[in-house]
Design an enzyme around this catalytic site. Structure first.
Site, PDB file in Angstrom:
ATOM      1  N   SER A 239       0.832  -1.202   0.000  1.00 39.63           N
ATOM      2  CA  SER A 239       0.000   0.000   0.000  1.00 39.63           C
ATOM      3  C   SER A 239       0.864   1.248   0.000  1.00 39.63           C
ATOM      4  O   SER A 239       1.977   1.260   0.561  1.00 39.63           O
ATOM      5  CB  SER A 239      -0.858  -0.024   1.271  1.00 39.63           C
ATOM      6  OG  SER A 239      -1.437   1.235   1.491  1.00 39.63           O
TER       7      SER A 239
ATOM      8  N   TYR B 170      -1.455  -0.762  10.702  1.00 38.07           N
ATOM      9  CA  TYR B 170      -1.795  -1.389   9.427  1.00 38.07           C
ATOM     10  C   TYR B 170      -0.662  -1.175   8.412  1.00 38.07           C
ATOM     11  O   TYR B 170      -0.176  -2.116   7.779  1.00 38.07           O
ATOM     12  CB  TYR B 170      -3.111  -0.812   8.878  1.00 38.07           C
ATOM     13  CG  TYR B 170      -3.307  -1.065   7.406  1.00 38.07           C
ATOM     14  CD1 TYR B 170      -3.548  -2.348   6.929  1.00 38.07           C
ATOM     15  CD2 TYR B 170      -3.215  -0.025   6.466  1.00 38.07           C
ATOM     16  CE1 TYR B 170      -3.701  -2.591   5.566  1.00 38.07           C
ATOM     17  CE2 TYR B 170      -3.363  -0.253   5.113  1.00 38.07           C
ATOM     18  CZ  TYR B 170      -3.610  -1.538   4.672  1.00 38.07           C
ATOM     19  OH  TYR B 170      -3.749  -1.784   3.324  1.00 38.07           O
TER      20      TYR B 170
ATOM     21  N   LYS C 136       2.292  -3.791   6.396  1.00 39.61           N
ATOM     22  CA  LYS C 136       2.641  -3.839   4.963  1.00 39.61           C
ATOM     23  C   LYS C 136       4.154  -3.677   4.780  1.00 39.61           C
ATOM     24  O   LYS C 136       4.773  -4.396   3.991  1.00 39.61           O
ATOM     25  CB  LYS C 136       1.883  -2.751   4.193  1.00 39.61           C
ATOM     26  CG  LYS C 136       0.375  -2.947   4.171  1.00 39.61           C
ATOM     27  CD  LYS C 136      -0.008  -4.181   3.383  1.00 39.61           C
ATOM     28  CE  LYS C 136      -1.497  -4.408   3.319  1.00 39.61           C
ATOM     29  NZ  LYS C 136      -1.868  -5.697   2.728  1.00 39.61           N
TER      30      LYS C 136
HETATM   31  P1  NAD Z   1     -11.137  -6.749   1.389  1.00 39.76           P
HETATM   32  O1  NAD Z   1     -11.317  -6.728   2.861  1.00 39.76           O
HETATM   33  O2  NAD Z   1     -12.318  -6.526   0.534  1.00 39.76           O
HETATM   34  O3  NAD Z   1     -10.426  -8.106   0.934  1.00 39.76           O
HETATM   35  C1  NAD Z   1      -9.535  -8.810   1.779  1.00 39.76           C
HETATM   36  C2  NAD Z   1     -10.012 -10.250   1.800  1.00 39.76           C
HETATM   37  O4  NAD Z   1      -9.132 -11.017   2.618  1.00 39.76           O
HETATM   38  C3  NAD Z   1     -11.411 -10.398   2.405  1.00 39.76           C
HETATM   39  O5  NAD Z   1     -12.198 -11.160   1.508  1.00 39.76           O
HETATM   40  C4  NAD Z   1     -11.186 -11.137   3.731  1.00 39.76           C
HETATM   41  O6  NAD Z   1     -12.281 -11.967   4.049  1.00 39.76           O
HETATM   42  C5  NAD Z   1      -9.916 -11.902   3.412  1.00 39.76           C
HETATM   43  N1  NAD Z   1      -9.081 -12.254   4.584  1.00 39.76           N
HETATM   44  C6  NAD Z   1      -8.660 -11.437   5.587  1.00 39.76           C
HETATM   45  N2  NAD Z   1      -7.883 -12.118   6.442  1.00 39.76           N
HETATM   46  C7  NAD Z   1      -7.807 -13.386   5.972  1.00 39.76           C
HETATM   47  C8  NAD Z   1      -7.147 -14.563   6.420  1.00 39.76           C
HETATM   48  N3  NAD Z   1      -6.419 -14.576   7.551  1.00 39.76           N
HETATM   49  N4  NAD Z   1      -7.282 -15.699   5.709  1.00 39.76           N
HETATM   50  C9  NAD Z   1      -8.020 -15.720   4.579  1.00 39.76           C
HETATM   51  N5  NAD Z   1      -8.684 -14.642   4.102  1.00 39.76           N
HETATM   52  C10 NAD Z   1      -8.560 -13.490   4.800  1.00 39.76           C
HETATM   53  O7  NAD Z   1      -9.993  -5.663   1.050  1.00 39.76           O
HETATM   54  P2  NAD Z   1      -9.489  -5.127  -0.340  1.00 39.76           P
HETATM   55  O8  NAD Z   1      -9.810  -3.685  -0.416  1.00 39.76           O
HETATM   56  O9  NAD Z   1      -9.914  -6.034  -1.421  1.00 39.76           O
HETATM   57  O10 NAD Z   1      -7.921  -5.234  -0.109  1.00 39.76           O
HETATM   58  C11 NAD Z   1      -7.175  -6.357  -0.514  1.00 39.76           C
HETATM   59  C12 NAD Z   1      -5.734  -6.151  -0.090  1.00 39.76           C
HETATM   60  O11 NAD Z   1      -5.241  -4.928  -0.644  1.00 39.76           O
HETATM   61  C13 NAD Z   1      -5.555  -6.051   1.417  1.00 39.76           C
HETATM   62  O12 NAD Z   1      -4.389  -6.741   1.784  1.00 39.76           O
HETATM   63  C14 NAD Z   1      -5.382  -4.554   1.641  1.00 39.76           C
HETATM   64  O13 NAD Z   1      -4.593  -4.298   2.774  1.00 39.76           O
HETATM   65  C15 NAD Z   1      -4.665  -4.127   0.368  1.00 39.76           C
HETATM   66  N6  NAD Z   1      -4.884  -2.708   0.062  1.00 39.76           N
HETATM   67  C16 NAD Z   1      -6.151  -2.225  -0.059  1.00 39.76           C
HETATM   68  C17 NAD Z   1      -6.359  -0.862  -0.323  1.00 39.76           C
HETATM   69  C18 NAD Z   1      -7.752  -0.309  -0.416  1.00 39.76           C
HETATM   70  O14 NAD Z   1      -7.902   0.912  -0.313  1.00 39.76           O
HETATM   71  N7  NAD Z   1      -8.778  -1.112  -0.645  1.00 39.76           N
HETATM   72  C19 NAD Z   1      -5.251  -0.002  -0.477  1.00 39.76           C
HETATM   73  C20 NAD Z   1      -3.968  -0.537  -0.369  1.00 39.76           C
HETATM   74  C21 NAD Z   1      -3.788  -1.904  -0.098  1.00 39.76           C
HETATM   75  N1  UFG Z   2     -12.645  11.363   3.502  1.00 38.92           N
HETATM   76  C1  UFG Z   2     -13.625  12.211   3.970  1.00 38.92           C
HETATM   77  N2  UFG Z   2     -14.743  11.644   4.508  1.00 38.92           N
HETATM   78  C2  UFG Z   2     -14.934  10.292   4.591  1.00 38.92           C
HETATM   79  C3  UFG Z   2     -13.920   9.447   4.101  1.00 38.92           C
HETATM   80  C4  UFG Z   2     -12.783  10.021   3.577  1.00 38.92           C
HETATM   81  O1  UFG Z   2     -13.496  13.423   3.921  1.00 38.92           O
HETATM   82  O2  UFG Z   2     -15.980   9.854   5.101  1.00 38.92           O
HETATM   83  C5  UFG Z   2     -11.439  11.952   2.899  1.00 38.92           C
HETATM   84  C6  UFG Z   2     -10.170  11.678   3.699  1.00 38.92           C
HETATM   85  O3  UFG Z   2      -9.997  12.627   4.708  1.00 38.92           O
HETATM   86  C7  UFG Z   2      -9.103  11.733   2.594  1.00 38.92           C
HETATM   87  C8  UFG Z   2      -9.835  11.210   1.358  1.00 38.92           C
HETATM   88  O4  UFG Z   2     -11.223  11.364   1.641  1.00 38.92           O
HETATM   89  O5  UFG Z   2      -8.722  13.070   2.362  1.00 38.92           O
HETATM   90  C9  UFG Z   2      -9.547   9.752   1.050  1.00 38.92           C
HETATM   91  O6  UFG Z   2      -9.787   8.980   2.233  1.00 38.92           O
HETATM   92  P1  UFG Z   2      -9.894   7.375   2.211  1.00 38.92           P
HETATM   93  O7  UFG Z   2     -10.199   6.938   3.590  1.00 38.92           O
HETATM   94  O8  UFG Z   2     -10.821   6.945   1.122  1.00 38.92           O
HETATM   95  O9  UFG Z   2      -8.446   6.930   1.738  1.00 38.92           O
HETATM   96  P2  UFG Z   2      -7.025   7.130   2.438  1.00 38.92           P
HETATM   97  O10 UFG Z   2      -6.150   7.829   1.439  1.00 38.92           O
HETATM   98  O11 UFG Z   2      -7.132   7.724   3.769  1.00 38.92           O
HETATM   99  O12 UFG Z   2      -6.524   5.638   2.634  1.00 38.92           O
HETATM  100  C10 UFG Z   2      -6.694   4.617   1.641  1.00 38.92           C
HETATM  101  C11 UFG Z   2      -6.849   3.275   2.346  1.00 38.92           C
HETATM  102  C12 UFG Z   2      -5.554   2.880   3.005  1.00 38.92           C
HETATM  103  C13 UFG Z   2      -4.452   2.892   1.988  1.00 38.92           C
HETATM  104  C14 UFG Z   2      -4.356   4.252   1.318  1.00 38.92           C
HETATM  105  C15 UFG Z   2      -3.340   4.175   0.221  1.00 38.92           C
HETATM  106  O13 UFG Z   2      -7.869   3.331   3.311  1.00 38.92           O
HETATM  107  O14 UFG Z   2      -5.661   1.579   3.497  1.00 38.92           O
HETATM  108  O15 UFG Z   2      -5.612   4.608   0.760  1.00 38.92           O
HETATM  109  O16 UFG Z   2      -3.061   5.451  -0.274  1.00 38.92           O
HETATM  110  F1  UFG Z   2      -3.290   2.638   2.592  1.00 38.92           F
END
Ligand code: NAD
Ligand code: UFG
Length: 362
Positions: free
Chosen positions: A129, A153, A157
């Protein structure tokens, strides 16, 4: 000529990004095995993935921390590479339950890698991330930017990335891709698969979409006094379908042993207010909002330098903010309460009680 089979294990494949990765893999003709413990997802996503692709996948309801089970799956399914997305991802929650995050994300990855080593599967794409960069010292963020996540978190990573580098140093047969995602949003263009957060969404787009559909009264904007043109935070939003295709590119380019750490972002920043306006324009709905205080830990501006991804993976994002909002809205409109059963899960009704229409082998 004999077709070489490629079977990819997708951990966390039932989740938001994972379901889109499964579509990309199946569409590319690869075979897919999903391992997910369904702690933050609904297996209806996989049913829909199969109907979109017209192909089946194998689903195993399992936890990555269970090394023996993962080892058996790797062997029995003839897995050749792993895309590892399983993990907990809520920043705020990780401050409250840090050990749960270390146990699930770090220990889970250790067990997974151990099983892979035993099964001689040594190609791994890991979902890292942009949060590993912490507070930006310069922009855009390239991969050489100093690392310093500001929450547990993010540290999980970073520790996993470091652990995987050590793994390669100890055995140079490994092919490892650490993909640093920026802000994935949007949904598959069919509107059948998308983000389905349990409870109150933490992230901007799902919250905006739930306001637009009438599930929530208004959005709270966390601060409009940042040093940005309109005072609200700026992020690098990337369409989840583009992000998913980045995984396929990573698999294709991990042909040589080594560790490749690369940003997956667009290189463009959009403010919270820009997102709201774009969402209103494509949905024809209004998104009422209120300005609140800054959210602890938020940075003003964060966007990627995507040059390395272009050079090393031959990948770049192609979809605009407008398309991200339009696709997110289509998903929300077609699934106002998410996947069937998600509401019950939020209310704590055990999943075993739900009628299952799942056709995947589990
Ligand atoms: P998500 O929660 O929708 O998907 C994660 C999946 O992993 C879920 O289906 C959950 O049930 C499964 N899971 C969690 N722990 C587990 C375990 N111990 N064993 C088996 N399954 C397990 O999240 P997502 O948004 O699809 O994110 C996927 C990956 O990408 C995550 O590792 C997250 O940290 C990373 N990531 C997400 C974002 C974002 O903004 N969505 C940004 C950066 C990185
Ligand atoms: N925001 C609001 N109101 C809300 C939600 C978000 O104003 O209800 C704003 C936040 O303050 C920020 C922007 O929208 O300025 C984006 O916020 P998000 O929570 O959607 O995303 P972040 O950038 O904070 O974080 C996300 C994921 C993290 C990941 C990161 C990577 O949640 O897990 O992107 O850049 F690490």
């Amino acid at each position: 000529m004999r077709k070489v089979s490629k079977t990819i294990l997708v951990t966390g494949g039932a989740g938001y990004i994972g379901s889109h990765v499964c579509i990309a893999l199946l569409d590319a003709g690869l075979d897919v095995v999903v391992v997910d413990n369904l702690s933050n997802s609904n297996k209806a996503s996989l049913e829909r993935v199969q109907s979109i692709c017209g192909r089946s996948l194998v689903f195993r309801h399992a936890d990555i921390r269970n090394e023996e089970v993962i080892y058996d799956i790797l062997r029995a399914c003839g897995v050749t590479a792993v895309i590892h997305l399983a993990g907990l991802k809520a920043v705020g929650d990780s401050n409250v339950r840090p050990m749960t995050y270390y146990e699930n994300n770090v220990l889970g990855t250790m067990r997974l890698v151990s099983a892979m080593k035993r099964a001689k599967v040594k190609t791994l794409v890991f979902s890292s991330s942009a949060t590993v960069y912490g507070i930006p010292r310069y922009l855009p963020l390239d991969e050489k930017h100093p690392l310093g996540p500001t929450n547990p978190y993010g540290r999980t990573k970073l520790f996993i990335e470091e652990m995987l580098k050590d793994l390669y140093r100890s055995d140079d047969d490994w092919r490892i891709g650490n993909l640093r995602y920026f802000n994935p949003v949007g949904a598959h263009e069919s509107g059948l698969v998308g983000e389905d957060p349990l409870g109150v969404p933490n992230n901007l787009l799902p919250f905006v979409a739930q306001v637009a559909i009438g599930r929530r009264e208004k959005l709270l904007i966390w601060g409009n006094d940042y040093d940005t043109p309109d005072g609200t935070g700026i992020r690098d939003f990337i369409h989840v379908v583009d992000l998913a295709s980045g995984h396929l590119s990573a698999l294709r380019h991990l042909r040589q042993p080594g560790v490749l750490t690369v940003n997956l972002g667009t290189g463009n920043g959009s403010s919270v207010l820009e997102v709201i306006r774009t969402f209103e324009a494509v949905s024809g709905r209004s998104v009422p909002y209120e300005i609140g205080a800054r959210r602890a830990g938020d940075v003003a501006i964060c966007y990627a330098d995507p040059t390395l991804a272009k050079q090393a993976l031959c990948w770049k994002s192609t979809r605009s903010l407008k398309q991200m909002c339009a696709d997110h809205w289509r998903w929300q409109l077609q699934n106002p309460n998410g996947y069937p059963g998600t509401e019950l899960k939020v209310r704590g009704v055990v999943q075993a009680c739900l009628p299952s229409r799942l056709s995947v082998r589990s």
